[in-house]
Enzyme design. Sequence first.
Site, PDB file in Angstrom:
ATOM      1  N   SER A 180       0.922  -0.986   0.099  1.00 43.04           N
ATOM      2  CA  SER A 180       0.029   0.142  -0.027  1.00 43.04           C
ATOM      3  C   SER A 180       0.818   1.263  -0.058  1.00 43.04           C
ATOM      4  O   SER A 180       0.614   2.428  -0.731  1.00 43.04           O
ATOM      5  CB  SER A 180      -0.806   0.075   1.113  1.00 43.04           C
ATOM      6  OG  SER A 180      -1.880  -1.138   1.250  1.00 43.04           O
ATOM      7  N   HIS A 218      -3.343   6.808   2.925  1.00 50.78           N
ATOM      8  CA  HIS A 218      -3.799   5.312   3.135  1.00 50.78           C
ATOM      9  C   HIS A 218      -5.171   5.375   4.014  1.00 50.78           C
ATOM     10  O   HIS A 218      -5.845   4.409   3.784  1.00 50.78           O
ATOM     11  CB  HIS A 218      -2.601   4.810   4.282  1.00 50.78           C
ATOM     12  CG  HIS A 218      -2.930   3.281   4.066  1.00 50.78           C
ATOM     13  ND1 HIS A 218      -3.025   2.568   5.645  1.00 50.78           N
ATOM     14  CD2 HIS A 218      -3.010   2.156   3.368  1.00 50.78           C
ATOM     15  CE1 HIS A 218      -3.326   1.291   5.276  1.00 50.78           C
ATOM     16  NE2 HIS A 218      -3.050   1.063   4.090  1.00 50.78           N
TER      17      HIS A 218
END
Lengths: 209, 209
Positions: B17, B43
């Site tokens: 990520s 995120h």
Amino acid sequence: MNSYDYIREGDAIYEKSFAIIREEADLTAFSSEQAEIAVRMIHACGLVEATEHFRFSSDFVSQARGALHVGKPIFCDAEMVSHGITRARLPADNKVICTLRDGRTMGLAKTIGNTRSAAALDLWDEMEGSVVAIGNAPTALFRLLEMLDAGAPRPAAIIGMPVGFVGAAESKEALMVSRHAIPYAVVRGRMGGSAMTAACVNALARAGL
Amino acid sequence: MNSYDYIREGDAIYEKSFAIIREEADLTAFSSEQAEIAVRMIHACGLVEATEHFRFSSDFVSQARGALHVGKPIFCDAEMVSHGITRARLPADNKVICTLRDGRTMGLAKTIGNTRSAAALDLWDEMEGSVVAIGNAPTALFRLLEMLDAGAPRPAAIIGMPVGFVGAAESKEALMVSRHAIPYAVVRGRMGGSAMTAACVNALARAGL
């Protein structure tokens, strides 16, 4: 001490917020009940453009509301989702359950070779007819679909809104095309999160804005 | 039961990520420490474009980290912020305080003619040198500025990220130009929220990704 000019009355703030959202957001794709939910989800993220990613199955609102009204529990993948749900607004003193921090979850995660968020679902007991609210972990949504494939009890509705860059979009697409055809609300793509998920539950719990 | 192809290992998901975010997001406006925080905030919301709204005062990271390391408390305006903070990661077992549901808050709100979120700040006791994390209510951020105007103890740093359509943008602009010049992290405009706010605290608490 009032040196700033701002609205200090909670209901007035909500009212004005929802009016701005209804003015700016494109809600034409939604039924009036879906639009109420969409408005609250926009309110939670601050982005009217987010509606383009919202998808509700046609039976989502009726099935989810029905489940809440007969007292079914709400299962959450994250503490933040659980703590964003306004308990006093729930129609039947519904249980709000998050098993992420249960003492058994870490061990289960090792056993099944998945994240703690996914393993936590193995501790969801009364899933039949419940409302599932996944606002954080794509692995939790994938795990739910795997459990359904394996014959797990069917929730009445699934709010699938995990956020992020790895698996989030894919898990939500998998939910929408799942052969189990469980009523769903989804934010496609990377967006989502605990606030939008809790807003969806809160909007279900109280019809009308 | 593994019918879906997805990453099941938490650390690997985080790593991938953050790599995607660093690949896609424009982080050029930030120092390397600010960029770490920005990555975690992205995120939390799923939108790399959000960085254009992020503003950190140059002393924010050092002052906020310093406060956490000497054990100062973290004051939150919302339960969701408080529950998004990873306690185990805090460097000095710092207290995380949210007084929104304190029994006195409702009465205080009536007395001061403001929201419960704003009134809750009147119960913040050890604000001197603390970290304040406002992720939900613009009225809480306005109230904080009013309290500082009236001589309240100075926090070491203010995370000002209320979300919404009424007062959110204005409260954050007011923080940035405040004569108190307290180190700040802000998401300008309507965006923000409890997840980004908690992500900011969590990034402060652990240097390095």
